[in-house]
Design an enzyme around this catalytic site. Structure first.
Site, PDB file in Angstrom:
ATOM      1  N   ASN A   1       6.150   8.743 -10.208  1.00  0.00           N
ATOM      2  CA  ASN A   1       6.307   7.610 -11.122  1.00  0.00           C
ATOM      3  C   ASN A   1       5.790   6.365 -10.407  1.00  0.00           C
ATOM      4  O   ASN A   1       6.319   5.989  -9.356  1.00  0.00           O
ATOM      5  CB  ASN A   1       7.779   7.390 -11.486  1.00  0.00           C
ATOM      6  CG  ASN A   1       8.374   8.566 -12.264  1.00  0.00           C
ATOM      7  OD1 ASN A   1       7.678   9.496 -12.647  1.00  0.00           O
ATOM      8  ND2 ASN A   1       9.674   8.511 -12.493  1.00  0.00           N
TER       9      ASN A   1
ATOM     10  N   HIS B   1      18.527  12.123 -15.611  1.00  0.00           N
ATOM     11  CA  HIS B   1      17.854  10.823 -15.610  1.00  0.00           C
ATOM     12  C   HIS B   1      18.942   9.744 -15.634  1.00  0.00           C
ATOM     13  O   HIS B   1      19.186   9.095 -16.654  1.00  0.00           O
ATOM     14  CB  HIS B   1      16.908  10.714 -16.799  1.00  0.00           C
ATOM     15  CG  HIS B   1      15.851   9.655 -16.659  1.00  0.00           C
ATOM     16  ND1 HIS B   1      14.495   9.913 -16.759  1.00  0.00           N
ATOM     17  CD2 HIS B   1      15.943   8.325 -16.421  1.00  0.00           C
ATOM     18  CE1 HIS B   1      13.811   8.789 -16.604  1.00  0.00           C
ATOM     19  NE2 HIS B   1      14.669   7.796 -16.405  1.00  0.00           N
TER      20      HIS B   1
ATOM     21  N   GLU C   1      13.850  10.024 -10.042  1.00  0.00           N
ATOM     22  CA  GLU C   1      13.923   8.880  -9.138  1.00  0.00           C
ATOM     23  C   GLU C   1      15.214   8.810  -8.324  1.00  0.00           C
ATOM     24  O   GLU C   1      16.027   7.880  -8.497  1.00  0.00           O
ATOM     25  CB  GLU C   1      13.702   7.584  -9.917  1.00  0.00           C
ATOM     26  CG  GLU C   1      12.361   7.571 -10.632  1.00  0.00           C
ATOM     27  CD  GLU C   1      12.026   6.239 -11.283  1.00  0.00           C
ATOM     28  OE1 GLU C   1      12.905   5.363 -11.345  1.00  0.00           O
ATOM     29  OE2 GLU C   1      10.869   6.068 -11.711  1.00  0.00           O
TER      30      GLU C   1
HETATM   31  C1  GAL Z   1      11.767   3.988 -14.133  1.00  0.00           C
HETATM   32  C2  GAL Z   1      12.780   4.800 -14.909  1.00  0.00           C
HETATM   33  C3  GAL Z   1      12.624   4.712 -16.395  1.00  0.00           C
HETATM   34  C4  GAL Z   1      12.201   3.341 -16.889  1.00  0.00           C
HETATM   35  C5  GAL Z   1      11.091   2.765 -16.042  1.00  0.00           C
HETATM   36  C6  GAL Z   1      10.655   1.357 -16.407  1.00  0.00           C
HETATM   37  O1  GAL Z   1      12.289   3.654 -12.887  1.00  0.00           O
HETATM   38  O2  GAL Z   1      12.681   6.162 -14.554  1.00  0.00           O
HETATM   39  O3  GAL Z   1      13.808   5.155 -16.974  1.00  0.00           O
HETATM   40  O4  GAL Z   1      13.239   2.521 -17.093  1.00  0.00           O
HETATM   41  O5  GAL Z   1      11.462   2.769 -14.690  1.00  0.00           O
HETATM   42  O6  GAL Z   1      11.414   0.410 -15.750  1.00  0.00           O
END
Ligand code: GAL
Length: 512
Positions: free
Chosen positions: A346, A159, A204
């Site tokens: 996500n 991550h 991501e």
């Molecule tokens: C995603 C990420 C997370 C968190 C979330 C909210 O892109 O995987 O770590 O930060 O956004 O911004």
């Protein structure tokens, strides 16, 4: 019970068929109710007990105002030493699943399996090695206590926190990292796979590539527009697929788990729905984010056709000798195709998209896309993140798109959430309203659109280090007081409401 309005006053809900009311139905049996976190954002202990540095340690320590008030994850929520406090939060919510990530350089300080950071293995001069927690032991404790409490661990291997030693050799632009990731993944499957059955290789890859190697606004801060993102994405896909095969051939028969990759995407709507140019631009917006990774992994081992032609044409116009988008070999295509056991999505927001003619632009992914994002002023924006327009119905459309495009996969929403800004009120009624509307859209996706949606994870369990926004943007179900050395966790109203939904397996008490 009265029927829900077809479209709410702010246009946040999508229509339903007839007088079907999402408040009246239960979620499917065995629906996974989760919350998610990531190592760098919560653990702290950045150099504790032998941990090696990651790119985020380097990036934040360099300062330069790239992060809000030059804040760092050095301490964050202190979860490395306060795991029991996190577990209390998890139990209070009644989660069935908890998603967290492993810190590669906490487990393997120099990134390789040459030295494993585990009790009994002391690489540095300290009186009593037994007093240390150390990487492997920490994650053993987390996994074991989750299982002892009936909570299924969902583990992300990567991550955003690449061991710095690999960045020094080119990071995700280099094949060295692909090979090292496979060894690391195998080490994790071997060490924890007897108990962990849900794995996410990489979180991501779009964000890693675009913000880490193109725009340089996230670690490692590399600015190579039009080249760096494509090259790193190429290697991230190869790394994921290689690790999936390692699991498949070496561990699956014995461990019987599932491996995927977490893909983030906006949903995109044409600014002018009647304009074919805007319609095509909206498709390109999704192609250059979700499909970039999902097409090779879920369909045919190769990039989406529209992306290949778009980057090739733009490269030619700019006088490049070849397309800036790398090509997979035939062998690689075979290797990449079909390397996900479920779809991990996500979702945060939706954009309106307008065609943009970029004939004379400098190379960049954004220019290649020829799609301009326009924020719809009627959509509310989450208080703590200017980019996060709240559009629950966009999630339903995105889910339907995934069902139709990627052969009706099993889907888990592995992140979704809304931020508050600091100082954040514990009574976050409006934020819960966003969650409630989102859960309604999920029910419509399940029962009307027949999407095979198996679970939902709130981002995040705790307020945490929100990358470049530092601690100013609060996504937690639990408030964390970062000014207090004990880092106390206190539930927001949303935590109480979410616990109720989980207990009822539905939006109202009638489903209990
Ligand atoms: C995603 C990420 C997370 C968190 C979330 C909210 O892109 O995987 O770590 O930060 O956004 O911004």
């Amino acid at each position: 019970m009265a029927s829900a309005p077809l479209v709410d006053s702010r246009g946040l809900s999508s229509p339903v068929d007839g007088d079907w009311n999402p408040e009246d139905v239960s979620f499917p049996e065995q629906f996974a109710w989760g919350a998610a976190t990531a190592a760098y954002q919560i653990e702290g202990g950045w150099d504790a007990d032998g941990k090696g540095p990651s790119v985020w340690d380097t990036f934040t320590h360099q300062g330069g105002d790239r992060v809000f008030k030059n804040q760092t994850g050095d301490v964050a929520c202190g979860s490395y030493t306060l795991w029991e406090e996190d577990l209390k939060c998890i139990k209070q919510l009644g989660l069935t699943h908890y998603r967290f990530s492993l810190s590669w350089s906490r487990l393997l300080p120099d990134g390789t399996t040459g030295f494993i950071n585990q009790k009994g293995n002391c690489s540095f001069k300290i009186e009593s090695c037994a007093a240390l927690i150390q990487g492997v032991d920490y994650y053993d404790k987390v996994i074991d206590s989750l299982l002892a409490n009936g909570v299924t661990p969902v583990v992300t291997l990567y991550h955003f926190d690449l061991p710095q030693c690999f960045e020094d050799q080119g990071g995700w632009r280099s094949d060295t990292t692909v090979k090292a990731f496979d060894s690391y993944a195998q080490f994790c499957f071997k060490t924890f796979g007897d108990r962990v059955k849900f794995w996410i290789t990489i979180n991501e890859p779009y964000v890693v590539a675009e913000f880490g190697y193109e725009k340089g606004i996230m670690a490692p801060g590399v600015k190579e527009p039009g080249v760096g993102a494509y090259l790193s994405a190429h290697n991230l896909i190869r790394a994921h697929a290689t690790a999936w095969h390692s699991y498949d051939t070496l561990f699956r028969a014995k461990q019987a788990g599932f491996v995927s990759i977490a893909l983030n995407s906006d949903w995109a709507e044409p600014l002018n729905p009647a304009d074919p140019a805007d319609q095509a631009a909206a498709k390109r917006h999704v192609a250059f984010c979700l499909d970039w990774f999902a097409t090779p992994i879920f369909l045919d081992g190769d990039y989406p056709a529209i992306m290949k032609s778009q980057v090739s044409v733009m490269s030619k116009r700019q006088g490049c000798p070849a397309s800036r988008l790398p090509e997979f070999t035939e062998e690689e295509k075979m290797m990449i195709k079909g390397t996900a056991d479920f779809f991990s999505l996500n979702y945060y927001t939706t954009r309106r998209i307008k065609h943009q003619d970029n004939t004379h632009s400098q190379p960049s992914v954004t220019a290649d896309k020829e799609a301009e994002q326009v924020t719809d002023p009627s959509w509310p924006v989450a208080a703590g993140s200017s980019w996060l327009a709240v559009v629950p119905w966009g999630l339903r459309r995105l889910l339907k798109y995934i069902k139709d495009t990627y052969n009706h996969p099993l889907i888990y929403i592995t992140e979704n959430g809304f931020s508050l800004s600091d100082p954040a009120p514990l009574d976050d009624t409006q934020r819960w309203e966003y969650f409630r509307l989102t859960l309604q859209e999920i029910l419509k996706a399940i029962y009307i659109d027949r999407v095979q949606l198996k679970g939902y994870f709130v981002w995040s369990l705790l307020d945490n280090f929100e990358w470049t926004a530092g601690y100013s943007s609060r996504f937690g179900l639990f408030h964390v007081d970062f000014n207090h050395s004990a880092l106390p966790r206190v539930p927001y109203k949303s935590a109480t409401e979410y616990a109720r939904v989980i207990a009822n397996n539905g939006l109202t008490a009638s489903h209990g």
